[in-house]
Scaffold this active site. Sequence first.
Site, PDB file in Angstrom:
ATOM      1  N   CYS A 169      -7.879  -0.688  18.485  1.00 44.72           N
ATOM      2  CA  CYS A 169      -8.739   0.333  19.136  1.00 44.72           C
ATOM      3  C   CYS A 169      -9.452   1.225  18.110  1.00 44.72           C
ATOM      4  CB  CYS A 169      -7.880   1.203  20.069  1.00 44.72           C
ATOM      5  SG  CYS A 169      -6.759   2.287  19.165  1.00 44.72           S
ATOM      6  N   ALA A 202     -11.048   5.910 -21.306  1.00 41.26           N
ATOM      7  CA  ALA A 202     -12.006   6.771 -20.594  1.00 41.26           C
ATOM      8  C   ALA A 202     -11.642   8.241 -20.751  1.00 41.26           C
ATOM      9  CB  ALA A 202     -12.032   6.387 -19.115  1.00 41.26           C
ATOM     10  N   ASN A 211     -12.677   2.364  -6.665  1.00 40.76           N
ATOM     11  CA  ASN A 211     -11.287   2.791  -6.501  1.00 40.76           C
ATOM     12  C   ASN A 211     -11.051   3.376  -5.112  1.00 40.76           C
ATOM     13  OD1 ASN A 211     -11.097   2.084  -9.158  1.00 40.76           O
ATOM     14  ND2 ASN A 211     -11.241   4.169  -9.945  1.00 40.76           N
ATOM     15  N   HIS A 264     -14.983   0.551  -1.742  1.00 45.27           N
ATOM     16  CA  HIS A 264     -13.866  -0.248  -1.210  1.00 45.27           C
ATOM     17  C   HIS A 264     -12.915   0.554  -0.342  1.00 45.27           C
ATOM     18  CE1 HIS A 264     -14.521  -3.277  -4.754  1.00 45.27           C
ATOM     19  NE2 HIS A 264     -15.395  -3.424  -3.769  1.00 45.27           N
ATOM     20  N   CYS A 316       0.059   1.296  16.645  1.00 43.34           N
ATOM     21  CA  CYS A 316      -0.711   2.337  17.348  1.00 43.34           C
ATOM     22  C   CYS A 316      -0.133   2.484  18.765  1.00 43.34           C
ATOM     23  CB  CYS A 316      -2.152   1.855  17.402  1.00 43.34           C
ATOM     24  SG  CYS A 316      -3.237   2.808  18.463  1.00 43.34           S
ATOM     25  N   ASN A 373     -14.933   1.215 -21.988  1.00 47.28           N
ATOM     26  CA  ASN A 373     -13.841   0.317 -21.635  1.00 47.28           C
ATOM     27  C   ASN A 373     -12.981   0.102 -22.871  1.00 47.28           C
ATOM     28  OD1 ASN A 373     -12.297  -1.989 -20.640  1.00 47.28           O
ATOM     29  ND2 ASN A 373     -13.845  -2.112 -19.037  1.00 47.28           N
ATOM     30  N   TYR A 408       0.835  -1.212   0.000  1.00 48.34           N
ATOM     31  CA  TYR A 408       0.000   0.000   0.000  1.00 48.34           C
ATOM     32  C   TYR A 408       0.867   1.258   0.000  1.00 48.34           C
ATOM     33  CZ  TYR A 408      -4.267  -2.596   0.116  1.00 48.34           C
ATOM     34  OH  TYR A 408      -5.300  -3.420  -0.269  1.00 48.34           O
ATOM     35  N   THR A 451     -14.139  -0.845 -15.560  1.00 46.68           N
ATOM     36  CA  THR A 451     -14.211  -1.918 -14.579  1.00 46.68           C
ATOM     37  C   THR A 451     -14.430  -3.262 -15.273  1.00 46.68           C
ATOM     38  OG1 THR A 451     -15.293  -2.763 -12.579  1.00 46.68           O
ATOM     39  CG2 THR A 451     -16.700  -1.604 -14.153  1.00 46.68           C
ATOM     40  N   CYS A 487      -6.254   1.610  13.453  1.00 47.90           N
ATOM     41  CA  CYS A 487      -5.669   0.569  14.317  1.00 47.90           C
ATOM     42  C   CYS A 487      -6.652  -0.597  14.433  1.00 47.90           C
ATOM     43  CB  CYS A 487      -5.430   1.168  15.713  1.00 47.90           C
ATOM     44  SG  CYS A 487      -5.117  -0.094  16.962  1.00 47.90           S
TER      45      CYS A 487
HETATM   46  C1  BV8 Z   1     -17.559  -9.655   0.324  1.00 48.03           C
HETATM   47  C2  BV8 Z   1      -8.871  -3.997  -2.037  1.00 48.03           C
HETATM   48  C3  BV8 Z   1     -19.114 -10.428   1.934  1.00 48.03           C
HETATM   49  C4  BV8 Z   1      -8.812  -2.522  -2.079  1.00 48.03           C
HETATM   50  C5  BV8 Z   1     -10.280  -5.248  -3.542  1.00 48.03           C
HETATM   51  C6  BV8 Z   1     -14.883 -15.978  -0.638  1.00 48.03           C
HETATM   52  C7  BV8 Z   1     -15.080 -15.351   0.601  1.00 48.03           C
HETATM   53  C8  BV8 Z   1     -15.667 -14.095   0.707  1.00 48.03           C
HETATM   54  C9  BV8 Z   1     -16.048 -13.438  -0.433  1.00 48.03           C
HETATM   55  C10 BV8 Z   1     -15.824 -14.049  -1.663  1.00 48.03           C
HETATM   56  C11 BV8 Z   1     -15.270 -15.313  -1.786  1.00 48.03           C
HETATM   57  N1  BV8 Z   1     -15.189 -15.636  -3.124  1.00 48.03           N
HETATM   58  C12 BV8 Z   1     -15.689 -14.618  -3.848  1.00 48.03           C
HETATM   59  C13 BV8 Z   1     -16.076 -13.664  -2.978  1.00 48.03           C
HETATM   60  C14 BV8 Z   1     -16.615 -12.416  -3.295  1.00 48.03           C
HETATM   61  C15 BV8 Z   1     -15.427 -11.486  -3.524  1.00 48.03           C
HETATM   62  C16 BV8 Z   1     -15.279 -11.402  -5.024  1.00 48.03           C
HETATM   63  O1  BV8 Z   1     -16.110 -10.779  -5.638  1.00 48.03           O
HETATM   64  N2  BV8 Z   1     -14.267 -12.075  -5.588  1.00 48.03           N
HETATM   65  C17 BV8 Z   1     -14.156 -12.080  -7.051  1.00 48.03           C
HETATM   66  C18 BV8 Z   1     -12.732 -11.719  -7.465  1.00 48.03           C
HETATM   67  C19 BV8 Z   1     -14.605 -13.431  -7.561  1.00 48.03           C
HETATM   68  N3  BV8 Z   1     -15.789 -10.201  -2.941  1.00 48.03           N
HETATM   69  C20 BV8 Z   1     -15.400  -9.905  -1.691  1.00 48.03           C
HETATM   70  O2  BV8 Z   1     -14.691 -10.591  -1.000  1.00 48.03           O
HETATM   71  C21 BV8 Z   1     -15.980  -8.587  -1.169  1.00 48.03           C
HETATM   72  N4  BV8 Z   1     -16.554  -8.792   0.141  1.00 48.03           N
HETATM   73  O3  BV8 Z   1     -18.035 -10.352  -0.536  1.00 48.03           O
HETATM   74  O4  BV8 Z   1     -17.976  -9.644   1.642  1.00 48.03           O
HETATM   75  C22 BV8 Z   1     -18.581 -11.623   2.639  1.00 48.03           C
HETATM   76  C23 BV8 Z   1     -17.852 -11.430   3.792  1.00 48.03           C
HETATM   77  C24 BV8 Z   1     -17.387 -12.549   4.474  1.00 48.03           C
HETATM   78  C25 BV8 Z   1     -17.649 -13.833   3.976  1.00 48.03           C
HETATM   79  C26 BV8 Z   1     -18.374 -13.995   2.797  1.00 48.03           C
HETATM   80  C27 BV8 Z   1     -18.830 -12.886   2.116  1.00 48.03           C
HETATM   81  C28 BV8 Z   1     -14.881  -7.541  -1.055  1.00 48.03           C
HETATM   82  C29 BV8 Z   1     -14.432  -7.122  -2.449  1.00 48.03           C
HETATM   83  C30 BV8 Z   1     -13.417  -5.991  -2.354  1.00 48.03           C
HETATM   84  C31 BV8 Z   1     -12.048  -6.576  -2.554  1.00 48.03           C
HETATM   85  N5  BV8 Z   1     -11.064  -5.509  -2.541  1.00 48.03           N
HETATM   86  N6  BV8 Z   1      -9.177  -4.506  -3.374  1.00 48.03           N
HETATM   87  C32 BV8 Z   1      -7.584  -2.166  -2.875  1.00 48.03           C
HETATM   88  O5  BV8 Z   1      -6.467  -2.510  -2.436  1.00 48.03           O
HETATM   89  O6  BV8 Z   1      -7.785  -1.566  -3.940  1.00 48.03           O
HETATM   90  S1  BV8 Z   1     -10.591  -5.892  -5.079  1.00 48.03           S
HETATM   91  C33 BV8 Z   1     -10.009  -4.948  -6.366  1.00 48.03           C
HETATM   92  O7  BV8 Z   1     -10.892  -5.255  -7.479  1.00 48.03           O
HETATM   93  C34 BV8 Z   1     -10.108  -3.434  -6.205  1.00 48.03           C
HETATM   94  O8  BV8 Z   1     -10.789  -3.027  -5.040  1.00 48.03           O
HETATM   95  C35 BV8 Z   1     -10.924  -2.995  -7.409  1.00 48.03           C
HETATM   96  O9  BV8 Z   1     -11.634  -1.885  -7.071  1.00 48.03           O
HETATM   97  C36 BV8 Z   1     -11.795  -4.180  -7.614  1.00 48.03           C
HETATM   98  C37 BV8 Z   1     -12.476  -4.252  -8.970  1.00 48.03           C
HETATM   99  O10 BV8 Z   1     -11.490  -4.203  -9.987  1.00 48.03           O
HETATM  100  P1  BV8 Z   1     -11.716  -3.121 -11.173  1.00 48.03           P
HETATM  101  O11 BV8 Z   1     -11.856  -1.774 -10.559  1.00 48.03           O
HETATM  102  O12 BV8 Z   1     -12.801  -3.589 -12.070  1.00 48.03           O
HETATM  103  O13 BV8 Z   1     -10.311  -3.158 -11.904  1.00 48.03           O
HETATM  104  P2  BV8 Z   1      -9.765  -4.260 -12.928  1.00 48.03           P
HETATM  105  O14 BV8 Z   1      -8.284  -4.103 -12.990  1.00 48.03           O
HETATM  106  O15 BV8 Z   1     -10.360  -5.605 -12.602  1.00 48.03           O
HETATM  107  O16 BV8 Z   1     -10.387  -3.822 -14.345  1.00 48.03           O
HETATM  108  C38 BV8 Z   1      -9.939  -2.627 -14.951  1.00 48.03           C
HETATM  109  C39 BV8 Z   1     -10.807  -2.435 -16.186  1.00 48.03           C
HETATM  110  O17 BV8 Z   1     -10.454  -1.182 -16.782  1.00 48.03           O
HETATM  111  C40 BV8 Z   1     -10.573  -3.499 -17.259  1.00 48.03           C
HETATM  112  O18 BV8 Z   1     -11.842  -3.915 -17.756  1.00 48.03           O
HETATM  113  C41 BV8 Z   1      -9.788  -2.760 -18.343  1.00 48.03           C
HETATM  114  O19 BV8 Z   1     -10.128  -3.228 -19.644  1.00 48.03           O
HETATM  115  C42 BV8 Z   1     -10.283  -1.347 -18.175  1.00 48.03           C
HETATM  116  N7  BV8 Z   1      -9.349  -0.291 -18.597  1.00 48.03           N
HETATM  117  C43 BV8 Z   1      -7.998  -0.269 -18.490  1.00 48.03           C
HETATM  118  N8  BV8 Z   1      -7.534   0.923 -18.944  1.00 48.03           N
HETATM  119  C44 BV8 Z   1      -8.614   1.661 -19.312  1.00 48.03           C
HETATM  120  C45 BV8 Z   1      -9.781   0.898 -19.095  1.00 48.03           C
HETATM  121  N9  BV8 Z   1     -11.018   1.354 -19.374  1.00 48.03           N
HETATM  122  C46 BV8 Z   1     -11.116   2.610 -19.867  1.00 48.03           C
HETATM  123  N10 BV8 Z   1     -10.048   3.408 -20.099  1.00 48.03           N
HETATM  124  C47 BV8 Z   1      -8.786   2.969 -19.836  1.00 48.03           C
HETATM  125  N11 BV8 Z   1      -7.736   3.782 -20.087  1.00 48.03           N
HETATM  126 ZN    ZN Z   2      -4.813   1.287  18.842  1.00 44.88          ZN
END
Ligand code: BV8
Ligand code: ZN
Length: 247
Positions: free
Chosen positions: A130, A231, A102, A119, A148, A213, A67, A188, A127
Amino acid sequence: MKDSREHILKKLLDAESVVYFTGAGISAESGISTFRGAGGIWNKLKPEELASFDAFLRNPDLVWEWYQYRRTVLKDAKPNAAHIAIAESEKSFPNVDVVTQNVDNLHRRAGSTSVYELHGNIERNFCIKCHTYYNQPDLPFENKAPKCECGGLIRPDVVWFGEYLPQEVFEASEQAARNCDVMFVIGTSAVVYPAAGIPSMAIRHGAYLIEINIEPTDITYSVNASLMGKAGEVLPGLLNEIKPPKK
Ligand code: BV8
Ligand code: ZN
């Protein structure tokens, strides 16, 4: 066959409420790498290895360092023409909301006034013991996960895999999706849930969906209009055509 440009412009001219649903691709032209697709970070690293609480507990310094690296890239990054066009479009439509996956804060820095961060935000940290917040730039850019005063580890305020999205933000985003006339789906891959369910909710409530996209995605088959291109080029071009006349 997707709708013609004239039809898209007509929909935009009639729109009262517009939602921009954005992903990492909208920040690509600001120099922020995406997660999937060409050059995506997940091609080199596994999401589970970095973007999960277990990964953080297993190796806090590695996750913190990832990060920190992204924050240093962000420090020199600027909102691009797409972020700015969205902010400026608040003058063209009575109601504009940004629902973003994002964590880079670029929509707010571009001037958007209604931004829902599904997200979290990489400029905030807390922390795990706490819940005291330590936001940038208070925290030095060190590469070891800081502690912390209470001794707890400090983590980025982002939503990791397996973690719940912030409840009020998610509910407000669903509300915006239900009420909008037009939803843009920009940069996305639409594979991460529950965020990726927001555009389908808008469709179910009669919204007109415009995807921008550089390649087709999981949602392309269900949108009304799919505009292939960067975009930062496609969106300003479109919104300039419906800008209110300069007074
Ligand atoms: C949840 C962290 C309920 C922040 C991210 C097992 C257990 C638990 C959950 C799951 C599981 N299995 C599956 C799931 C669900 C899971 C999920 O969806 N997995 C997927 C991958 C299958 N989701 C979760 O876990 C979510 N929570 O479900 O909680 C729960 C709780 C407990 C128990 C059960 C359920 C949490 C999801 C959030 C994860 N955090 N990152 C960070 O560090 O950023 S994920 C990561 O992907 C980022 O956050 C990002 O925002 C997100 C989506 O990605 P995109 O933004 O779409 O980016 P990507 O690179 O994929 O695509 C870019 C696009 O842009 C492409 O299409 C490309 O062509 C295009 N592009 C490129 N350049 C351009 C362009 N377009 C236009 N112009 C350009 N120039
Ligand atoms: Zn603390």
